[in-house]
Motif scaffolding. Structure first.
Motif, PDB file in Angstrom:
ATOM      1  N   ASP A   1     -12.328  -1.025  -0.988  1.00 14.01           N
ATOM      2  CA  ASP A   1     -11.513  -0.577  -0.990  1.00 14.01           C
ATOM      3  C   ASP A   1     -10.099  -0.251  -1.801  1.00 14.01           C
ATOM      4  OD1 ASP A   1      -9.075   0.193   0.766  1.00 14.01           O
ATOM      5  OD2 ASP A   1      -8.282  -1.562   1.471  1.00 14.01           O
ATOM      6  N   ASN A   2     -10.379   1.757  -1.322  1.00 13.09           N
ATOM      7  CA  ASN A   2      -9.324   1.927  -2.647  1.00 13.09           C
ATOM      8  C   ASN A   2      -8.953   3.133  -2.143  1.00 13.09           C
ATOM      9  OD1 ASN A   2     -10.599   1.652  -5.789  1.00 13.09           O
ATOM     10  ND2 ASN A   2     -12.070   2.958  -4.931  1.00 13.09           N
ATOM     11  N   SER A   3      -7.946   2.139  -0.910  1.00 11.60           N
ATOM     12  CA  SER A   3      -7.127   3.516  -0.299  1.00 11.60           C
ATOM     13  C   SER A   3      -5.150   3.484  -0.882  1.00 11.60           C
ATOM     14  CB  SER A   3      -6.857   1.983   1.192  1.00 11.60           C
ATOM     15  OG  SER A   3      -6.370   1.274   0.877  1.00 11.60           O
ATOM     16  N   ARG A   4      -5.140   2.455  -1.731  1.00 11.77           N
ATOM     17  CA  ARG A   4      -3.922   2.275  -2.456  1.00 11.77           C
ATOM     18  C   ARG A   4      -4.365   3.714  -3.514  1.00 11.77           C
ATOM     19  NH1 ARG A   4       1.087   1.811  -3.596  1.00 11.77           N
ATOM     20  NH2 ARG A   4       1.258   1.384  -6.259  1.00 11.77           N
TER      21      ARG A   4
ATOM     22  N   TYR B   1     -11.237  12.880  -0.758  1.00 13.42           N
ATOM     23  CA  TYR B   1     -10.093  13.172   0.123  1.00 13.42           C
ATOM     24  C   TYR B   1     -11.699  14.398   0.363  1.00 13.42           C
ATOM     25  CZ  TYR B   1      -6.014  11.145  -0.126  1.00 13.42           C
ATOM     26  OH  TYR B   1      -4.364  10.602   0.402  1.00 13.42           O
TER      27      TYR B   1
ATOM     28  N   GLY C   1      -3.595  13.428   6.660  1.00 11.45           N
ATOM     29  CA  GLY C   1      -4.279  12.056   6.009  1.00 11.45           C
ATOM     30  C   GLY C   1      -5.814  12.783   4.892  1.00 11.45           C
TER      31      GLY C   1
ATOM     32  N   ARG D   1      -6.317   6.702  -3.148  1.00  9.59           N
ATOM     33  CA  ARG D   1      -6.141   7.700  -2.603  1.00  9.59           C
ATOM     34  C   ARG D   1      -5.092   7.826  -1.827  1.00  9.59           C
ATOM     35  NH1 ARG D   1      -7.299   9.568   3.576  1.00  9.59           N
ATOM     36  NH2 ARG D   1      -9.229  10.763   3.646  1.00  9.59           N
ATOM     37  N   ALA D   2      -4.316   6.898  -1.774  1.00  7.29           N
ATOM     38  CA  ALA D   2      -3.024   7.247  -0.941  1.00  7.29           C
ATOM     39  C   ALA D   2      -2.524   7.713  -2.272  1.00  7.29           C
ATOM     40  CB  ALA D   2      -2.061   6.099  -1.018  1.00  7.29           C
TER      41      ALA D   2
ATOM     42  N   PRO E   1       0.586  -1.400   0.082  1.00  2.00           N
ATOM     43  CA  PRO E   1      -0.107  -0.153  -0.263  1.00  2.00           C
ATOM     44  C   PRO E   1       0.529   1.093  -0.184  1.00  2.00           C
ATOM     45  CG  PRO E   1      -1.006  -1.208   1.710  1.00  2.00           C
ATOM     46  CD  PRO E   1       0.844  -2.039   1.467  1.00  2.00           C
TER      47      PRO E   1
ATOM     48  N   ARG F   1       1.597   5.182   1.238  1.00  3.61           N
ATOM     49  CA  ARG F   1       2.097   5.409   2.855  1.00  3.61           C
ATOM     50  C   ARG F   1       2.012   6.714   2.432  1.00  3.61           C
ATOM     51  NH1 ARG F   1       4.307   0.674   3.308  1.00  3.61           N
ATOM     52  NH2 ARG F   1       3.593  -0.865   4.869  1.00  3.61           N
TER      53      ARG F   1
ATOM     54  N   GLY G   1     -14.503   8.283   0.667  1.00  2.51           N
ATOM     55  CA  GLY G   1     -14.701   7.320   0.923  1.00  2.51           C
ATOM     56  C   GLY G   1     -16.047   6.185   0.919  1.00  2.51           C
TER      57      GLY G   1
END
Length: 270
Positions: free
Chosen positions: A79-82, A196, A28, A84-85, A19, A21, A243
């Motif tokens: 899950d779109n955390s990647r 965001y 955030g 998003r980063a 992922p 970071r 999210g």
């Protein structure tokens, strides 16, 4: 394969899969929010959200209750955390700062188009909305994306897993300042996810044309027209948080208002 090459190959594969970071100086909020002197005046959320939120919605329930009849806010489907980063201010400028983007005017019909480098837009035009500005004086990055040039970013996005028979999904990526938005308009069905920031939505069914001027910004409409509406004449409304994904059916009128500097992506079903 040589014995010494195997650990190096594993390290490379792990790096690509890991992922993303936050980088140095990132927060955030992806580094998009302004703080201190010059920060935008508060634009508030609605008193009560009138769009239903659903978690773990099945496709059958989506089609039966929402796809053709009413909006819904979806939670926890992807899950779109990647992604998003990768959409932080620092990373987008590093990857696409020199890329030319096409801006549209923030009125109902988006008449005017302006091309300029992405870095110029972020550093010079991505500021809070002036409440006195008209829609055709406000430039907005949304919709006219070069998918070949931005493919390295979009391939990390996981769209909502729901489709409609006979439609083809198309992405539309955008970044806009606090207080900006698009006045009422309608088109085919789609999903809109906030990456965001926060985006406040106002929605009317197709048979209920809203009272608005196509060249007045959503911020001006909220200030001047919204308070005069009788309760029965008010739209469905809700603020979409980072999210979350809003689904809107075909031909539903909608206007948007970014409460913060916002990064967002829509999946249109056309």
């Amino acid at each position: 394969m040589a014995a010494g090459a195997r650990p190096l190959l594993l390290l490379v594969l792990w790096t690509l899969a890991a992922p993303a970071r936050p980088g140095p100086g990132e927060t955030g909020d992806g580094g998009w929010q302004r703080r201190g002197p010059g920060a935008p005046a508060a634009v508030t959320e609605e008193q009560r959200c009138t769009v239903e939120r659903r978690t773990d919605l099945s496709y059958a329930a989506f089609v039966q209750h929402y796809a053709f009849s009413r909006p819904v806010i979806l939670q926890g489907l992807t899950d779109n955390s990647r992604f998003r980063a990768l959409c932080s201010r620092q990373r987008l400028l590093a990857s696409f700062g020199d890329s030319v983007v096409r801006l549209s005017t923030a009125n109902t019909y988006s008449y005017q188009k302006v091309d300029l480098p992405f870095q110029d837009y972020v550093e010079h035009l991505l500021h809070p909305q002036d409440p006195a500005s008209l829609g055709n004086d406000t430039l907005y990055f949304f919709g006219d994306n070069n998918f070949t040039e931005w493919a390295s970013l979009f391939r990390h996005y996981s769209p909502p897993p729901f489709g409609l028979l006979g439609t083809t999904p198309a992405y539309s990526f955008g970044i806009a300042g606090a207080g900006s938005g698009v006045p009422f308009h309608w088109h085919g069905p789609g999903f809109s996810e906030v990456i965001y920031g926060r985006k406040r939505w106002f929605l009317y069914p197709p048979e209920k044309t809203p009272e608005f001027h196509p060249n007045k910004t959503t911020l001006a409409w909220l200030r001047d027209t919204y308070p005069t509406l009788a309760p029965s004449a008010r739209p469905l409304e809700c603020t979409i948080q980072a999210g979350e994904v809003l689904y809107f059916p075909d031909r539903w009128w909608h206007a948007t208002l970014n409460l913060d500097t916002s990064v967002f992506i829509s999946t249109f079903l056309s």
